[in-house]
Design an enzyme around this catalytic site. Structure first.
Site, PDB file in Angstrom:
ATOM      1  N   CYS A 115       1.676  -1.907   9.940  1.00 52.07           N
ATOM      2  CA  CYS A 115       1.269  -2.429   8.620  1.00 52.07           C
ATOM      3  C   CYS A 115       1.869  -3.796   8.305  1.00 52.07           C
ATOM      4  O   CYS A 115       1.422  -4.466   7.389  1.00 52.07           O
ATOM      5  CB  CYS A 115       1.626  -1.433   7.519  1.00 52.07           C
ATOM      6  SG  CYS A 115       0.729   0.121   7.680  1.00 52.07           S
ATOM      7  N   HIS A 251       1.903  -5.062   0.290  1.00 55.04           N
ATOM      8  CA  HIS A 251       1.199  -4.121   1.164  1.00 55.04           C
ATOM      9  C   HIS A 251       0.730  -2.951   0.300  1.00 55.04           C
ATOM     10  O   HIS A 251       1.450  -2.487  -0.586  1.00 55.04           O
ATOM     11  CB  HIS A 251       2.131  -3.637   2.265  1.00 55.04           C
ATOM     12  CG  HIS A 251       1.528  -2.581   3.129  1.00 55.04           C
ATOM     13  ND1 HIS A 251       0.239  -2.670   3.614  1.00 55.04           N
ATOM     14  CD2 HIS A 251       2.025  -1.406   3.591  1.00 55.04           C
ATOM     15  CE1 HIS A 251      -0.019  -1.597   4.337  1.00 55.04           C
ATOM     16  NE2 HIS A 251       1.035  -0.813   4.335  1.00 55.04           N
ATOM     17  N   ASN A 281      -4.753   2.502   2.211  1.00 49.46           N
ATOM     18  CA  ASN A 281      -3.884   1.684   3.054  1.00 49.46           C
ATOM     19  C   ASN A 281      -4.672   1.209   4.280  1.00 49.46           C
ATOM     20  O   ASN A 281      -4.976   2.008   5.159  1.00 49.46           O
ATOM     21  CB  ASN A 281      -2.666   2.534   3.471  1.00 49.46           C
ATOM     22  CG  ASN A 281      -1.682   1.761   4.335  1.00 49.46           C
ATOM     23  OD1 ASN A 281      -1.966   0.656   4.787  1.00 49.46           O
ATOM     24  ND2 ASN A 281      -0.533   2.358   4.566  1.00 49.46           N
TER      25      ASN A 281
END
Ligand code: COA
Length: 324
Positions: A115, A251, A281
């Site tokens: 990520c 994020h 996500n």
């Protein structure tokens, strides 16, 4: 003294065609819209079809970023793609995108930092531009986590979505914190925490594709502390205060982590860009997708100071501070 700086001249994003609501997942899994919303802030996600690969989506996002910048394939010296879900082991997704864009020279490679992949790629691209190795670099995050999820594990499969985001960086000149460009990036890793978030198969060691495994509570705990430290490090490095930051583009893993970071910066909620409610996500794509959305709708304006941060499997984490 004026020096070379990476100016962020273009942003773009791509979301798959198919939108899947929490209720749709709840119809085939023991979960509920209420649980997912309350624990994560997620209401829906976009999931890629067969044709929507990391290279395909990354190409769409890159084309949008080039158009935003008023640039063409001829302006691209290099392509760096943050992805953990490449189309193939090799060639790199970056090179599939290079070919699709009609870019005929320069370099391209992928970065696997889960990520944090986009922040890592941005950091490397910025260093290359400042070192004079390139004048125009496409930095892309493109992910199809739907292909590495265990769709029977309600603890993980509800959390992720697919998509791509891109920025175009171009060499310019500037000095001080009020001039346009990337002011700093900071990247970190702690390999000893590799087992709290990982994919459980290695190339050639299994006859099935791996699936994502996560100790959610541990990841949550590290995310809150490490991202808070990353914010402090970024501000201290630039001699800036919380109040100097106009926008947080975090994020998009969990709304509760995002809220904690917004609070840490003393930013009102309307100054924190949130897409996790609609995108879930999207790993390395989440930060550039959120940035692209907030630039396209006019929230983020030229001259604004934008702080981006991310944490992912590895563990990896980092920040980037950009004067738009
Ligand atoms: N629907 C319903 N119940 C669920 C569920 C779901 N989708 N997923 C888990 N549960 C259940 C668990 O089985 C557990 O039940 P039990 O108490 O009977 O054992 C209960 O809900 C609590 O689970 P827990 O894992 O303790 O929940 P949590 O409050 O820690 O929230 C996460 C789980 C994953 C949302 C949270 O830990 C998180 O967001 N972690 C960070 C994840 C992240 O950011 N990952 C990506 C980093 S890049």
């Amino acid at each position: 003294m004026t020096s070379i700086r990476s100016i962020l001249t273009g942003v773009g994003g791509y979301l798959p065609r198919r939108c899947v609501s929490n209720d749709e997942l709840a119809a085939r899994l023991e979960t509920s819209d209420a649980w997912i919303r309350e624990r994560t802030g997620i209401g829906q996600r976009y999931l890629a079809d067969e044709s929507e690969t990391a290279a395909f989506m990354g190409t769409q996002a890159a084309q949008a970023a080039l158009a935003y910048a008023g640039a063409t394939a001829a302006d691209v010296d290099g392509i760096i793609v943050g992805t953990s879900t490449p189309d193939q082991v090799f060639p790199a997704t970056a090179l599939r995108i290079q070919a699709a864009l009609g870019v005929t020279g320069g370099f391209g490679f992928d970065m696997a930092a889960a990520c944090s992949g986009f922040i890592y790629a941005l950091s490397v691209a910025d260093a290359m531009i400042r070192a004079g190795q390139a004048r125009g670099i496409l930095v892309i995050g493109s992910e199809v986590y739907s292909r590495i999820l265990d769709w029977t594990d309600r603890g993980t499969c509800v959390l992720f979505g697919d998509g791509a985001g891109a920025v175009f960086l171009q060499a310019g000149e500037g000095s001080g914190t009020s001039a346009r460009g990337i002011l700093s990036t900071h990247i970190h890793a702690q390999g000893s925490l590799g087992d709290i978030l990982y994919v459980d198969a290695a190339v050639g060691q299994s006859n099935r594709p791996g699936t994502l495994k996560m100790n959610g509570k541990e990841v949550f705990r590290h995310a809150v502390t490490k991202l808070a430290d990353a914010v402090d490090e970024c501000l201290k490095h630039n001699g800036l205060l919380q109040k100097d930051v106009d926008w947080l583009v975090p994020h998009q893993a969990n709304k509760r982590i995002i809220d904690a970071m917004g609070k840490k910066l003393g930013l009102p909620p309307e100054r924190v860009v949130v897409t996790v409610d609609r995108h879930a996500n999207t790993s390395a794509a989440s930060v550039p997708l959120a940035l692209a959305e907030a630039c396209a709708d006019g929230r983020i304006k030229p001259g604004d100071l934008v702080l981006m941060e991310a944490l992912g499997g590895g563990l990896t984490w980092g920040s980037a501070l950009v004067r738009m």
